[in-house]
Motif scaffolding. Structure first.
Motif, PDB file in Angstrom:
ATOM      1  N   LEU A 167      36.383 104.619 100.170  1.00  0.00           N
ATOM      2  CA  LEU A 167      35.537 106.317 100.430  1.00  0.00           C
ATOM      3  C   LEU A 167      34.002 105.681  99.050  1.00  0.00           C
ATOM      4  O   LEU A 167      34.748 105.780  97.901  1.00  0.00           O
ATOM      5  N   MET A 168      33.193 105.312  99.473  1.00  0.00           N
ATOM      6  CA  MET A 168      32.474 105.039  98.593  1.00  0.00           C
ATOM      7  C   MET A 168      31.073 105.155  99.267  1.00  0.00           C
ATOM      8  O   MET A 168      30.319 105.823 100.351  1.00  0.00           O
ATOM      9  N   ASP A 187      37.399  94.304  90.819  1.00  0.00           N
ATOM     10  CA  ASP A 187      36.509  94.957  89.310  1.00  0.00           C
ATOM     11  C   ASP A 187      36.133  95.865  90.140  1.00  0.00           C
ATOM     12  O   ASP A 187      35.148  96.533  88.821  1.00  0.00           O
ATOM     13  N   SER A 188      36.413  96.526  90.715  1.00  0.00           N
ATOM     14  CA  SER A 188      35.652  97.943  90.692  1.00  0.00           C
ATOM     15  C   SER A 188      36.099  99.541  90.142  1.00  0.00           C
ATOM     16  O   SER A 188      36.908  99.134  89.296  1.00  0.00           O
ATOM     17  N   ILE A 215      39.567 102.074  86.148  1.00  0.00           N
ATOM     18  CA  ILE A 215      39.809 104.493  86.555  1.00  0.00           C
ATOM     19  C   ILE A 215      38.901 105.049  85.653  1.00  0.00           C
ATOM     20  O   ILE A 215      38.855 105.193  84.644  1.00  0.00           O
ATOM     21  N   VAL A 216      37.216 105.251  86.551  1.00  0.00           N
ATOM     22  CA  VAL A 216      36.885 106.250  85.647  1.00  0.00           C
ATOM     23  C   VAL A 216      37.236 107.335  86.307  1.00  0.00           C
ATOM     24  O   VAL A 216      36.224 108.833  85.906  1.00  0.00           O
ATOM     25  N   GLY A 217      38.043 107.536  87.178  1.00  0.00           N
ATOM     26  CA  GLY A 217      38.596 108.910  87.804  1.00  0.00           C
ATOM     27  C   GLY A 217      39.662 109.586  88.187  1.00  0.00           C
ATOM     28  O   GLY A 217      39.921 108.236  89.065  1.00  0.00           O
ATOM     29  N   LEU A 233      30.190 108.655  91.016  1.00  0.00           N
ATOM     30  CA  LEU A 233      30.891 107.964  89.872  1.00  0.00           C
ATOM     31  C   LEU A 233      31.344 106.529  89.860  1.00  0.00           C
ATOM     32  O   LEU A 233      31.839 106.057  88.885  1.00  0.00           O
ATOM     33  N   GLY A 234      32.173 106.373  91.243  1.00  0.00           N
ATOM     34  CA  GLY A 234      32.611 104.525  91.563  1.00  0.00           C
ATOM     35  C   GLY A 234      33.219 105.512  93.354  1.00  0.00           C
ATOM     36  O   GLY A 234      32.754 106.236  93.751  1.00  0.00           O
ATOM     37  N   ARG A 235      34.180 104.427  93.805  1.00  0.00           N
ATOM     38  CA  ARG A 235      34.283 104.194  94.536  1.00  0.00           C
ATOM     39  C   ARG A 235      35.629 105.211  94.363  1.00  0.00           C
ATOM     40  O   ARG A 235      36.857 104.578  94.271  1.00  0.00           O
TER      41      ARG A 235
END
Length: 296
Positions: A167-168, A187-188, A215-217, A233-235
């Protein structure tokens, strides 16, 4: 330990006060205090720390509270199922995480309730670990979990799979891809489910371990993954059937290639006799699976 004593202990813990619990229970405060002291003496542990206005649970008290809730719930379920033995009804308890199998279970439960209006359906969310623990404790009739083999349980594979994807943000360059490959997101910055077995499957799909820096969340509920993705925040790694139901037009979902999909199984204890209403529910699930196989 008597069940009523455990119920009274739960009232004390919930109120944080022996006086308030006694008022709710309709018994004297000295009588309830004496009952609590007798319980502590019987168990050989201190259950409460008494303050000026409130009481707080000790570590042993917290343990007993959790077990008391389980025991009294099982006792209540047993009584309801026995009382509804002839006029079929009672309670059906299903534990589930986020899975596409939940919708089918609810549909079948409603079909069963149309036949037996005194049926009450209880669906509880939990992590895979807590679902198994509560199944062992007798809190659930069934749980839904990934359909891998578990020899200590009975299981029935359901006619669906939980497919994963990314999801993005709709403006993300990756939305140009109809499918997402491991190279696309190597590299996401990623938002991942907290569940260990999902993380392990995803790492296997990637063909490499996950760098913690990317891993941002993490999340338990897809609603939180939607919110985290929406603020940039991220994908997020999400289940397709949940991610595609969002009305948020600022988000886009793309499935993984090769596909990453978990089978879904209905699971129950092998050595525990099901209630009559749970047996009828299981028969409905079998009939649904058989009818899906015979449809052209």
């Amino acid at each position: 330990m008597e069940l009523q004593t455990l119920r009274n202990f739960i009232e004390i813990a919930d109120h944080g006060s022996i006086t308030a619990a006694a008022r709710t229970l309709g018994i004297s405060q000295p009588g309830l205090s004496r009952q609590l002291k007798d319980l502590e003496k019987e168990l050989g542990v201190k259950l409460l720390i008494r303050g000026n206005r409130r009481v707080t649970l000790t570590e042993d008290g917290t343990y007993l509270l959790n077990r008391a809730r389980e025991l009294t719930a099982i006792a209540e379920r047993t009584k309801n199922n026995l009382q509804g033995k002839h006029a079929l009804g009672g309670d059906l308890y299903i534990g589930a995480g986020e899975t596409s199998g939940k919708q089918l279970m609810l549909q079948l439960a409603q079909s069963l309730r149309l036949q037996y209006p005194s049926l009450h359906v209880h669906v509880t969310y939990g992590s895979d670990e807590s679902l198994v623990a509560n199944l062992e404790a007798g809190m659930y009739d069934f749980i839904l979990r990934p359909g891998k083999e578990h020899t200590q349980y009975e299981r029935l594979l359901l006619p669906m799979r939980d497919a994963w994807g990314i999801l993005m943000d709709t403006d993300d360059p990756l939305t140009d891809n109809l499918l997402i490959t491991p190279n696309d997101i190597s590299d996401s910055e990623l938002i991942l489910p907290r569940a260990t077995h999902i993380r392990n499957s995803f790492e296997h799909w990637l063909g490499q371990g996950l760098d913690p820096a990317y891993i941002v969340g993490t999340y338990d509920l897809t609603a939180d993954a939607l919110g985290m993705t929406a603020v940039g925040l991220g994908r997020a790694l999400c289940l397709e059937y949940l991610a595609t139901q969002t009305s948020n037009t600022s988000l886009t979902f793309r499935p993984l290639a090769p596909a990453l999909a978990d089978p879904v199984a209905l699971v129950w204890k092998r050595d525990r006799e099901l209630s009559r209403i749970a047996q009828h529910f299981l028969e409905l699930v079998h009939e649904k699976i058989a009818s899906d196989k015979t449809e052209p």
